[in-house]
Design a protein around this motif. Sequence first.
Motif, short mmCIF file in Angstrom:
data_model
loop_
_atom_site.label_atom_id
_atom_site.label_comp_id
_atom_site.label_asym_id
_atom_site.label_seq_id
_atom_site.Cartn_x
_atom_site.Cartn_y
_atom_site.Cartn_z
N ASN A 154 -55.17 38.82 12.50
CA ASN A 154 -54.81 37.62 13.27
C ASN A 154 -53.84 37.97 14.39
OD1 ASN A 154 -56.40 35.82 11.82
ND2 ASN A 154 -54.82 35.40 10.31
N ARG A 155 -52.94 38.92 14.11
CA ARG A 155 -52.03 39.36 15.18
C ARG A 155 -52.82 40.09 16.27
NH1 ARG A 155 -48.59 40.38 10.70
NH2 ARG A 155 -49.25 42.55 10.59
N GLU A 156 -53.77 40.92 15.84
CA GLU A 156 -54.60 41.63 16.80
C GLU A 156 -55.43 40.63 17.61
OE1 GLU A 156 -57.00 44.58 14.93
OE2 GLU A 156 -55.31 45.65 14.05
N ALA A 157 -55.95 39.62 16.94
CA ALA A 157 -56.77 38.62 17.63
C ALA A 157 -55.94 37.85 18.65
CB ALA A 157 -57.37 37.65 16.60
N GLU A 158 -54.70 37.53 18.29
CA GLU A 158 -53.83 36.81 19.22
C GLU A 158 -53.49 37.68 20.43
OE1 GLU A 158 -51.48 33.90 21.00
OE2 GLU A 158 -53.10 33.84 19.54
N ALA A 159 -53.19 38.96 20.17
CA ALA A 159 -52.90 39.88 21.28
C ALA A 159 -54.12 40.02 22.17
CB ALA A 159 -52.48 41.24 20.72
N SER A 160 -55.31 40.10 21.57
CA SER A 160 -56.53 40.22 22.34
C SER A 160 -56.80 38.95 23.13
CB SER A 160 -57.71 40.52 21.40
OG SER A 160 -58.90 40.68 22.12
N ARG A 161 -56.49 37.80 22.53
CA ARG A 161 -56.68 36.52 23.22
C ARG A 161 -55.80 36.45 24.46
NH1 ARG A 161 -54.65 31.42 23.75
NH2 ARG A 161 -52.74 31.99 22.63
N MET A 162 -54.54 36.87 24.31
CA MET A 162 -53.62 36.85 25.44
C MET A 162 -54.08 37.84 26.53
SD MET A 162 -51.56 34.51 24.72
CE MET A 162 -50.44 34.76 26.11
N LYS A 163 -54.58 38.99 26.09
CA LYS A 163 -55.09 39.98 27.05
C LYS A 163 -56.28 39.40 27.81
CE LYS A 163 -55.58 44.23 25.61
NZ LYS A 163 -56.19 45.45 24.99
N LEU A 164 -57.16 38.71 27.06
CA LEU A 164 -58.33 38.12 27.71
C LEU A 164 -57.92 37.03 28.70
CD1 LEU A 164 -61.40 37.98 27.89
CD2 LEU A 164 -61.38 36.32 26.03
N LEU A 165 -56.92 36.26 28.36
CA LEU A 165 -56.43 35.24 29.29
C LEU A 165 -55.94 35.88 30.57
CD1 LEU A 165 -54.46 32.75 26.98
CD2 LEU A 165 -56.55 32.29 28.26
#
Length: 245
Positions: free
Chosen positions: A41-52
Amino acid sequence: MKASPLEQKELLRLQALDIKVLQLSHQSKSLVQHAELATLNREAEASRMKLLGRSGELDDVRTELGRIESDVEVVEKRIARDADRLQHTSSIKDIQALDSEIASLKKRLFDLEEIEIAVLERQEEHEVAVAVVQKERDAIAERVSATESARDEVLVDLTRQLGELTRDRATVAATIPGDLAALYERLRITGHGNAAALLRARTCSGCTMTLTGSDLAAARQAPADEVIFCPDCDAVLVRTDESGI
């Protein structure tokens, strides 16, 4: 309090079931999948922010490209308009002015097209960057799904076991007199550990304290139907042939 030796022994069965319930409850809360999902979930959140961030950069480039394309369209229309006017005038002065403006516009158009090519290249780079991050997010999502499935499979089994233990506990609890059961429940809530423990070789199986001196003497002198307690952990001490007293 009085209770027959058999009734006291039933407390040990009840205690054993309660220990298993606690163990399964702890196991269900400390599954390795819980930690894995927290990490994912932390990785997913970091990836989400990167994608943004990457998507924002791509949007900026697309906006820039839109402005350039609009400028190109304006210049091309002006060139077409001047070329049309040039075809319909016989004035030397107008012809010279139009030729000069068309040359200037073509130079502007060339510059804009060069910029457009550079921006298109940047757009492609940003599209690739966004695609890379999206692929990362998809991979994380797949891992999350697989981990959740593994967790749920284990939880289903643990829930089944807990259900069986709960039914077994209710069956055992129904055989214990009300006052003894109430004492057990009170000790289970307020005690220092087990509410009932076997006295084996003069040692409390709950806290491992060995009875000596007056405590040992009191245990020896207590009638078999007398409920006695561990002087250290307050658990009901259940005496059997293994007690060594």
